[in-house]
Design a protein around this motif. Sequence first.
Motif, PDB file in Angstrom:
ATOM      1  N   PRO A  78     -10.753   9.169   7.318  1.00 22.09           N
ATOM      2  CA  PRO A  78      -9.298   9.408   7.482  1.00 22.09           C
ATOM      3  C   PRO A  78      -8.495   8.369   6.710  1.00 22.09           C
ATOM      4  CG  PRO A  78     -10.144   8.313   9.435  1.00 22.09           C
ATOM      5  CD  PRO A  78     -11.345   8.562   8.560  1.00 22.09           C
ATOM      6  N   CYS A  79      -7.318   8.780   6.274  1.00 20.79           N
ATOM      7  CA  CYS A  79      -6.456   7.925   5.462  1.00 20.79           C
ATOM      8  C   CYS A  79      -5.469   7.189   6.365  1.00 20.79           C
ATOM      9  CB  CYS A  79      -5.713   8.776   4.445  1.00 20.79           C
ATOM     10  SG  CYS A  79      -4.408   7.908   3.565  1.00 20.79           S
ATOM     11  N   ASP A  80      -5.443   5.842   6.169  1.00 23.59           N
ATOM     12  CA  ASP A  80      -4.438   5.045   6.887  1.00 23.59           C
ATOM     13  C   ASP A  80      -3.164   5.051   6.031  1.00 23.59           C
ATOM     14  OD1 ASP A  80      -2.814   3.117   8.028  1.00 23.59           O
ATOM     15  OD2 ASP A  80      -4.502   1.821   8.579  1.00 23.59           O
ATOM     16  N   LEU A  81      -2.198   5.844   6.440  1.00 25.37           N
ATOM     17  CA  LEU A  81      -0.999   6.031   5.611  1.00 25.37           C
ATOM     18  C   LEU A  81      -0.215   4.738   5.429  1.00 25.37           C
ATOM     19  CD1 LEU A  81       0.471   9.496   6.680  1.00 25.37           C
ATOM     20  CD2 LEU A  81      -0.582   8.869   4.504  1.00 25.37           C
ATOM     21  N   ARG A  82      -0.119   3.961   6.492  1.00 28.05           N
ATOM     22  CA  ARG A  82       0.685   2.731   6.388  1.00 28.05           C
ATOM     23  C   ARG A  82       0.042   1.768   5.389  1.00 28.05           C
ATOM     24  NH1 ARG A  82       0.788   4.033  11.832  1.00 28.05           N
ATOM     25  NH2 ARG A  82       2.873   4.457  12.672  1.00 28.05           N
ATOM     26  N   ALA A  83      -1.281   1.600   5.484  1.00 28.82           N
ATOM     27  CA  ALA A  83      -1.975   0.711   4.546  1.00 28.82           C
ATOM     28  C   ALA A  83      -1.918   1.268   3.132  1.00 28.82           C
ATOM     29  CB  ALA A  83      -3.427   0.515   4.989  1.00 28.82           C
ATOM     30  N   ALA A  84      -2.067   2.587   3.025  1.00 26.32           N
ATOM     31  CA  ALA A  84      -2.027   3.205   1.692  1.00 26.32           C
ATOM     32  C   ALA A  84      -0.644   3.044   1.070  1.00 26.32           C
ATOM     33  CB  ALA A  84      -2.386   4.678   1.801  1.00 26.32           C
ATOM     34  N   GLU A  85       0.398   3.196   1.864  1.00 22.76           N
ATOM     35  CA  GLU A  85       1.754   3.026   1.318  1.00 22.76           C
ATOM     36  C   GLU A  85       1.964   1.606   0.841  1.00 22.76           C
ATOM     37  OE1 GLU A  85       6.379   4.047   2.495  1.00 22.76           O
ATOM     38  OE2 GLU A  85       4.877   3.853   4.076  1.00 22.76           O
ATOM     39  N   ARG A  86       1.441   0.622   1.589  1.00 26.64           N
ATOM     40  CA  ARG A  86       1.589  -0.781   1.154  1.00 26.64           C
ATOM     41  C   ARG A  86       0.832  -1.008  -0.164  1.00 26.64           C
ATOM     42  NH1 ARG A  86       1.031  -1.674   6.816  1.00 26.64           N
ATOM     43  NH2 ARG A  86      -1.208  -2.139   6.570  1.00 26.64           N
ATOM     44  N   ALA A  87      -0.334  -0.398  -0.282  1.00 25.80           N
ATOM     45  CA  ALA A  87      -1.124  -0.559  -1.510  1.00 25.80           C
ATOM     46  C   ALA A  87      -0.399   0.065  -2.697  1.00 25.80           C
ATOM     47  CB  ALA A  87      -2.497   0.076  -1.326  1.00 25.80           C
ATOM     48  N   VAL A  88       0.204   1.244  -2.503  1.00 29.25           N
ATOM     49  CA  VAL A  88       0.948   1.881  -3.592  1.00 29.25           C
ATOM     50  C   VAL A  88       2.132   1.013  -4.000  1.00 29.25           C
ATOM     51  CG1 VAL A  88       2.387   3.861  -4.203  1.00 29.25           C
ATOM     52  CG2 VAL A  88       0.205   4.220  -3.039  1.00 29.25           C
ATOM     53  N   LEU A  89       2.824   0.426  -3.023  1.00 26.98           N
ATOM     54  CA  LEU A  89       3.966  -0.435  -3.338  1.00 26.98           C
ATOM     55  C   LEU A  89       3.526  -1.672  -4.117  1.00 26.98           C
ATOM     56  CD1 LEU A  89       6.034  -0.208  -0.024  1.00 26.98           C
ATOM     57  CD2 LEU A  89       6.669   0.685  -2.255  1.00 26.98           C
ATOM     58  N   ARG A  90       2.347  -2.246  -3.756  1.00 21.68           N
ATOM     59  CA  ARG A  90       1.859  -3.423  -4.500  1.00 21.68           C
ATOM     60  C   ARG A  90       1.578  -3.046  -5.951  1.00 21.68           C
ATOM     61  NH1 ARG A  90      -0.920  -4.557   0.411  1.00 21.68           N
ATOM     62  NH2 ARG A  90      -2.804  -3.516  -0.370  1.00 21.68           N
ATOM     63  N   TYR A  91       0.949  -1.896  -6.141  1.00 18.00           N
ATOM     64  CA  TYR A  91       0.668  -1.467  -7.516  1.00 18.00           C
ATOM     65  C   TYR A  91       1.976  -1.186  -8.255  1.00 18.00           C
ATOM     66  CZ  TYR A  91      -0.800   1.437 -11.428  1.00 18.00           C
ATOM     67  OH  TYR A  91      -0.984   1.948 -12.686  1.00 18.00           O
ATOM     68  N   GLN A  92       2.924  -0.575  -7.598  1.00 20.58           N
ATOM     69  CA  GLN A  92       4.199  -0.233  -8.223  1.00 20.58           C
ATOM     70  C   GLN A  92       4.947  -1.488  -8.648  1.00 20.58           C
ATOM     71  OE1 GLN A  92       6.481   2.481  -5.820  1.00 20.58           O
ATOM     72  NE2 GLN A  92       8.402   1.934  -6.826  1.00 20.58           N
ATOM     73  N   ARG A  93       4.963  -2.521  -7.772  1.00 19.90           N
ATOM     74  CA  ARG A  93       5.665  -3.764  -8.128  1.00 19.90           C
ATOM     75  C   ARG A  93       4.962  -4.481  -9.277  1.00 19.90           C
ATOM     76  NH1 ARG A  93       6.538  -4.206  -2.411  1.00 19.90           N
ATOM     77  NH2 ARG A  93       4.618  -5.437  -2.214  1.00 19.90           N
ATOM     78  N   ALA A  94       3.642  -4.483  -9.220  1.00 25.40           N
ATOM     79  CA  ALA A  94       2.906  -5.162 -10.293  1.00 25.40           C
ATOM     80  C   ALA A  94       3.151  -4.482 -11.632  1.00 25.40           C
ATOM     81  CB  ALA A  94       1.412  -5.195  -9.971  1.00 25.40           C
ATOM     82  N   ALA A  95       3.138  -3.152 -11.608  1.00 21.23           N
ATOM     83  CA  ALA A  95       3.375  -2.417 -12.855  1.00 21.23           C
ATOM     84  C   ALA A  95       4.791  -2.651 -13.353  1.00 21.23           C
ATOM     85  CB  ALA A  95       3.143  -0.925 -12.622  1.00 21.23           C
ATOM     86  N   SER A  96       5.758  -2.672 -12.471  1.00 18.29           N
ATOM     87  CA  SER A  96       7.153  -2.901 -12.885  1.00 18.29           C
ATOM     88  C   SER A  96       7.340  -4.261 -13.480  1.00 18.29           C
ATOM     89  CB  SER A  96       8.065  -2.703 -11.664  1.00 18.29           C
ATOM     90  OG  SER A  96       7.997  -1.382 -11.185  1.00 18.29           O
ATOM     91  N   GLU A  97       6.680  -5.276 -12.892  1.00 16.22           N
ATOM     92  CA  GLU A  97       6.819  -6.643 -13.412  1.00 16.22           C
ATOM     93  C   GLU A  97       6.209  -6.742 -14.814  1.00 16.22           C
ATOM     94  OE1 GLU A  97       5.013  -9.120 -10.552  1.00 16.22           O
ATOM     95  OE2 GLU A  97       6.628  -8.856  -9.043  1.00 16.22           O
ATOM     96  N   LEU A  98       5.054  -6.118 -14.966  1.00 17.46           N
ATOM     97  CA  LEU A  98       4.389  -6.194 -16.271  1.00 17.46           C
ATOM     98  C   LEU A  98       5.186  -5.460 -17.336  1.00 17.46           C
ATOM     99  CD1 LEU A  98       1.876  -7.226 -17.754  1.00 17.46           C
ATOM    100  CD2 LEU A  98       0.745  -5.065 -17.172  1.00 17.46           C
ATOM    101  N   LEU A  99       5.736  -4.298 -16.965  1.00 15.88           N
ATOM    102  CA  LEU A  99       6.525  -3.531 -17.934  1.00 15.88           C
ATOM    103  C   LEU A  99       7.830  -4.263 -18.283  1.00 15.88           C
ATOM    104  CD1 LEU A  99       6.059   0.062 -16.465  1.00 15.88           C
ATOM    105  CD2 LEU A  99       5.145  -0.797 -18.618  1.00 15.88           C
ATOM    106  N   SER A 100       8.399  -4.987 -17.328  1.00 14.52           N
ATOM    107  CA  SER A 100       9.672  -5.672 -17.591  1.00 14.52           C
ATOM    108  C   SER A 100       9.510  -6.851 -18.533  1.00 14.52           C
ATOM    109  CB  SER A 100      10.299  -6.145 -16.277  1.00 14.52           C
ATOM    110  OG  SER A 100       9.452  -7.137 -15.680  1.00 14.52           O
ATOM    111  N   THR A 101       8.279  -7.413 -18.587  1.00 12.17           N
ATOM    112  CA  THR A 101       8.053  -8.538 -19.497  1.00 12.17           C
ATOM    113  C   THR A 101       7.750  -8.086 -20.912  1.00 12.17           C
ATOM    114  OG1 THR A 101       5.697  -8.592 -18.947  1.00 12.17           O
ATOM    115  CG2 THR A 101       7.163  -9.957 -17.603  1.00 12.17           C
ATOM    116  N   GLY A 102       7.593  -6.748 -21.058  1.00 15.43           N
ATOM    117  CA  GLY A 102       7.347  -6.168 -22.388  1.00 15.43           C
ATOM    118  C   GLY A 102       5.927  -6.251 -22.797  1.00 15.43           C
TER     119      GLY A 102
END
Length: 436
Positions: A409-433
């Motif tokens: 079974p999928c833990d939605l709360r943990a999965a949402e936190r993991a998606v947010l971590r990936y999203q923030r990391a990707a945004s930071e990397l893209l913002s630095t060019g």
Amino acid sequence: MGVTGPPGPAMDRDEADRALARLGAEHKAVEDSLLALQDHAGRRLLEGAALTGTTRERWAAAERTIALLWTYFDAYTDALRAAREVRSRRRTPGSDELAELAWWLRARCVTVPAAPHPGGPVAPAAEGGPGDGPDGGPVERFTLDRLVARINELYARSLDVVVTAEAVWSALPARIDLLAAELHRTRSLARSVGVRPGEHPAGDDLDAITEELTALRAQVVSDPLAFWRRPAGSSAPGGGRPDTDRYDRAARALEEVRREIEAVLQVRQDSESRLLRLRDLLSRADRTLAEARTARVEVLSKIAATEVPVVSGPPTALHERLALAAEYRRHAQWHRLSPLLEALEREAEEELLRARESLTAVTAPLAVRAELRGRLDAYRARVARHGLADDAFLGERYDAARRMLWSAPCDLRAAERAVLRYQRAASELLSTGGGG
């Protein structure tokens, strides 16, 4: 008739002739009016009717007044004849004739019985005391001009009774009869669809309307003046209009019943299609609830750490009432079927809406998981377009989020936190060019 009072002031010949001509014209007008009243259709109806209430009282007084009017007219005729005789003695009257003419034309030379008063039995004797007549009754003394005015007053009072009674009889009974005919047609229609007194409120209403129209017609015929509405300040004979309030209420009540009967008739015509539509609505609700129950099992197996609402069973009570509606139709009980169909249609729509809401609530965690999966893949594609797909740090975070979202079974709360971590990391990397 008697003569009394001092002689009037002297008149010249022209004055006397003009007065005699005017009084002669008024005499003719009074006679024509009294004869017209005598032949008035309203009077003949009143004389032949079995009257009650207000009309009986007022017509009895009017009959006495009309008899008195002829007495007054006779007295007026005698006095005018006497004045004409004086004038005819000489072509050129002398002073004695002119003085006598003045007495007849200007003095209170006519004595008549006192007229009844509208508010009581006898009017006060304005120009002669009671008990002055030969029979000991109250009398009044008038000049010819004043006598004409009194005749006009009494005539208007009597004419008002006759005209208003005829107006009510001309207006209301015919309208009541037409409404009664419509009532008869509506009653026949009601019986054809099973609407009867004691079994349906509309049947009881038809009985009540029948009783009201019967009573109303009898009262209008026997007491028409009770149904006359006179505007404030009106004194003209016949001023006003018939009071139709009770008739109007009965007409409105019948119209309401008629609409209800027509609704029942419409049920008879379209009941089969409405029952089919109801069965379809309940079938769709059943299918939707079954889908929700299946989805709940799936959600409980695939999603962890979340509360999934319980799904209710099929609407058994509605199915039972639908079967009852079909039974009513088979036995042509249209008056019972009509309100049941209306209630079932409303409740079936509500049941289908609840089933859909239940399915939406049950599948909400799956929708959240699908949204998180879509968001993760969208950011992955964006990173790849910028040449950062091979970044180790981003790859680790992507893999962690993907494992959570595609595991059961999928833990939605943990999965949402993991998606947010990936999203923030990707945004930071893209913002630095990074990666261009």
